[in-house]
Design a protein around this motif. Structure first.
Motif, short mmCIF file in Angstrom:
data_model
loop_
_atom_site.label_atom_id
_atom_site.label_comp_id
_atom_site.label_asym_id
_atom_site.label_seq_id
_atom_site.Cartn_x
_atom_site.Cartn_y
_atom_site.Cartn_z
N PRO A 176 65.76 71.59 -24.40
CA PRO A 176 65.09 72.54 -23.49
C PRO A 176 63.77 73.02 -24.09
O PRO A 176 63.72 73.33 -25.28
CB PRO A 176 66.09 73.69 -23.38
N LEU A 177 62.73 73.06 -23.28
CA LEU A 177 61.41 73.45 -23.80
C LEU A 177 61.17 74.96 -23.73
O LEU A 177 60.30 75.48 -24.41
CB LEU A 177 60.32 72.72 -23.00
N TYR A 178 61.90 75.64 -22.88
CA TYR A 178 61.67 77.09 -22.74
C TYR A 178 63.02 77.78 -22.92
O TYR A 178 63.77 77.38 -23.80
CB TYR A 178 60.99 77.39 -21.40
N ALA A 179 63.34 78.80 -22.12
CA ALA A 179 64.63 79.49 -22.28
C ALA A 179 65.74 78.43 -22.25
O ALA A 179 65.80 77.62 -21.33
CB ALA A 179 64.82 80.50 -21.17
N PRO A 180 66.63 78.40 -23.26
CA PRO A 180 67.50 77.23 -23.41
C PRO A 180 68.82 77.28 -22.65
O PRO A 180 69.55 76.30 -22.67
CB PRO A 180 67.76 77.21 -24.91
N LEU B 103 72.03 77.21 -30.61
CA LEU B 103 72.35 76.25 -31.66
C LEU B 103 73.66 75.53 -31.33
O LEU B 103 73.81 74.34 -31.59
CB LEU B 103 72.52 76.98 -33.00
N PHE B 104 74.61 76.28 -30.77
CA PHE B 104 75.94 75.72 -30.51
C PHE B 104 76.11 75.27 -29.06
O PHE B 104 76.87 74.35 -28.79
CB PHE B 104 77.01 76.79 -30.81
N LEU B 105 75.40 75.96 -28.14
CA LEU B 105 75.66 75.70 -26.72
C LEU B 105 74.86 74.54 -26.15
O LEU B 105 75.22 73.99 -25.12
CB LEU B 105 75.36 76.97 -25.90
N PHE B 118 86.14 74.51 -33.76
CA PHE B 118 84.94 75.31 -34.05
C PHE B 118 83.72 74.63 -33.46
O PHE B 118 83.59 73.40 -33.54
CB PHE B 118 84.75 75.46 -35.57
N PRO B 119 82.80 75.42 -32.85
CA PRO B 119 81.61 74.78 -32.28
C PRO B 119 80.70 74.28 -33.41
O PRO B 119 80.68 74.86 -34.49
CB PRO B 119 80.95 75.91 -31.50
N SER B 120 79.98 73.21 -33.12
CA SER B 120 79.08 72.69 -34.16
C SER B 120 77.63 72.84 -33.71
O SER B 120 77.33 72.90 -32.51
CB SER B 120 79.39 71.22 -34.43
N ILE B 121 76.75 72.92 -34.72
CA ILE B 121 75.32 73.04 -34.42
C ILE B 121 74.81 71.65 -34.04
O ILE B 121 75.05 70.68 -34.75
CB ILE B 121 74.56 73.55 -35.65
#
Lengths: 359, 273
Positions: A176-180, B103-105, B118-121
């Motif tokens: 994503p380039l903006y709000a993710p 980072l995780f989503l 556990f979620p991963s980065i």
């Protein structure tokens, strides 16, 4: 709710500048027409008041604090046009002078908080307080509900603007380039805080201010109370403006076939039949960031698709061959229907209003 | 939190807003690169750079624009401590919290092996979070440089030069003046209320006090606007405002504008995805 620079794509910012610009244009036109140069210092002072009220920390149930936007009391005292200008001024000064909220996102912030916030607050307040006396308790409740709904409507719009960014703007690797965050994350994340804190703060300060004004200065509640027939400073003079309104509506009706020029399908507005053909599914996938599309029509859509059959499906009456003329005819039919409904509503309200309540 | 604490919180917000504005006035009076330029060039140039930041699709380009912003700040004698406190740490705290779950989503390739459940980065998540933070830090630094190096009245005159409607500029100028007056009035109201309060008010009573204070402030504001209108009318105001635009473009201004255009244009070109 003040979106900083960098969260929204430039094209989103441009669209929302357009939306806010329309609100500013109409409001300035109204102000110039009715004005009353007296409104210039009034709106400026009200903008300053909104700004200062945003700095008030209000203790809320649960031990937390929140601050109000001040858009609801502006809509109640000045009317929607004045509130749009006053809140926009406060938001612009926050961005330009205090660095709170971005400059590229100024249009988005003004659209969400000033334009939508003011209009929602005004409509809800008028709907609930209709025909109530100036000192009525119903006006306090109306102000609280209007404040709560307006802030949450603005927050929902902000969340949607955040949520569509990763759907529309990604690089080749899918980053994503903006709000993710997608809508599924952005909407709850944004709304929880506003439903529980910011909305309550706006409701509390709006209700408190209306209660105070009822006791101390009820004249300030008169302009948008619906109880006076004389035009308030921010209300349009009906004679010339009505003719212009009719001309504008007619012009817009002639422009409706422009909608046919748009390529693709409106996202989320797919008819059930679209799922039945490979071409339809390909179009849905193309407009959904190439997410996989089910091979057959989803059962829920299939079940509900036949609940209501529109008399003029897809703005194309069956007996009209030209799609352009079909669009125009649909527009004329829709506008005519709305005019009839508004006349019926007006007749009902006039009949229901007790004698003398309008004075 | 005690009621004094909550009044103090409101007082602190009001004081912070006023002291922030005072800092801007002090920095704007220093001699420096940005201060020496025509305000119209400052406004247009820095806005071009902000737009370039939002248009760029590469982190390295955004970082390069951040370096440009720091160089502009240093050349304009803007204290890095002010920028760190007002912009970098604030943005990091706000945007960092927002970016962290990305980072995780964000769907993508996992960077580390994590225990089951556990979620991963993901690498895409790491890039998305870094992108958001660097983009917002850079854009806010540039707009803060504009705010810090340009007196408010010059920003307004520059807006007028860019064809922003006269009424809007006039109302912005008046609003800005009234903010300080009303903030000062609100400050005094809360101070006097806090000094008279004995014992502990519950949250409901505190809300009532604050709402009434806001109501008194509103009544005073309206009264004040009537007085201002009469004063304006007595000086001949009939709805038209005359804004004196006495900016003169020097050759250095044209050079600065061209430089901003080249930097912003290059950033957009190099930042294509």
């Amino acid at each position: 709710m003040h979106i900083p620079d960098g969260y929204l794509s430039p094209s989103t910012c441009a669209v929302l500048y357009g939306g806010a610009g329309a609100g500013w244009y109409v409001s300035l036109r109204r102000m110039k027409r009715n004005l009353n140069v007296r409104m210039v210092p009034l709106i400026s002072v009200f903008a300053a008041f909104s700004f200062v009220v945003m700095l008030f920390n209000l203790p809320l149930p649960g031990g937390t604090t929140g601050h109000a936007l001040g858009v609801t009391i502006a809509a109640i005292v000045l009317g929607p046009a004045g509130a749009i200008l006053a809140t926009s001024l406060a938001v612009a000064i926050q961005a330009l002078f205090f660095g709170d909220g971005g400059i590229t996102t100024l249009g988005a912030n003004c659209f969400n908080m000033a334009v939508v916030g003011s209009l929602v607050a005004y409509v809800v307040y008028r709907a609930i307080s209709a025909n109530a006396a100036l000192a009525s308790r119903r006006r306090v409740v109306a102000a609280a509900v209007a404040g709560y709904v307006a802030v949450n409507a603005a927050a929902l719009l902000t969340a949607i603007q955040f949520g569509v960014q990763p759907l529309l703007f990604r690089d080749a690797q899918g980053v994503p380039l903006y709000a993710p965050y997608s809508l599924g994350v952005a909407v709850p994340a944004m709304m929880i805080g506003h439903l529980l804190i910011a909305g309550v703060a706006e409701a509390a300060i709006s209700a408190g201010l209306v209660a105070y004004l009822q006791a101390a200065d009820p004249a300030l509640l008169r302009a948008t109370s619906g109880l006076v027939h004389e035009a308030s400073p921010m209300q349009p003079a009906p004679a010339g403006s009505l003719r212009r309104l009719w001309i504008t509506v007619a012009f817009l009706m002639f422009l409706t076939p422009v909608g046919i020029l748009a390529a693709g399908t409106a996202w989320g507005e797919w008819s059930a039949s679209r799922f039945a053909t490979a071409e339809g599914r390909a179009r849905i996938a193309a407009s959904s960031n190439h997410q996989p599309v089910p091979d057959k029509m989803p059962a829920g859509i299939e079940r509900l698709a036949t609940v209501w059959t529109a008399p003029i499906p897809a703005y194309a009456p069956a007996f009209i061959k030209s799609p352009h003329f079909g669009y125009f005819l649909s527009a004329a039919f829709g506008v005519g229907l709305l005019i009839l409904l508004s006349f019926a509503a007006q007749a009902y309200v006039q009949r229901a209003r007790p004698a003398g309540s309008g004075e | 939190m005690s009621q004094r604490g909550k009044f103090a919180l409101t007082l602190a917000s009001l004081t912070r807003a006023m002291s922030g504005a005072l800092t801007s006035e002090i920095v704007a009076r220093r001699s420096g690169l940005l201060q020496s330029l025509d305000p119209r060039v400052r406004l247009a140039g820095l806005l071009m750079l902000v737009v370039a930041v939002t248009l760029s699709h590469r982190i390295v380009v955004v970082v390069a624009l951040f370096a440009v912003a720091i160089l502009l700040g240093l050349a304009s004698h803007v204290s890095m401590a002010i920028l760190a406190k007002r912009v970098w740490l604030t943005v990091l705290a706000f945007t960092g919290v927002i970016a962290l779950p990305a980072l995780f989503l964000t769907p993508g390739v996992a960077m580390f092996r994590t225990p089951e459940g556990f979620p991963s980065i993901t690498s895409q998540g790491l890039i998305a979070a870094t992108f958001l933070i660097t983009r917002v830090e850079t854009a806010v630094t540039l707009t803060t440089l504009l705010v810090l190096t340009t007196p408010w009245m010059h920003i307004l005159k520059a807006l007028r030069a860019f064809r922003v409607p006269q009424e809007a500029v006039m109302m912005l100028a008046m609003t800005h003046r009234y903010i300080f007056l009303l903030a000062e009035t609100a400050n005094q109201m809360f101070e006097s209320r806090a000094s008279r309060t004995v014992g502990v008010l519950d949250a409901r009573q505190q809300r009532r006090v604050i709402a009434r204070s806001a109501g008194v402030l509103l009544s005073k504001s309206i009264e004040f606007s009537n007085e201002v209108f009469l004063a304006m009318q007595s000086r001949g105001f009939r709805g038209d405002a005359k804004v004196l635009v006495d900016f003169r473009m020097q050759s250095s201004d044209y050079l600065a504008l061209a430089s901003c255009l080249v930097v912003a244009g290059s950033a957009v070109w190099l930042g294509r995805s």
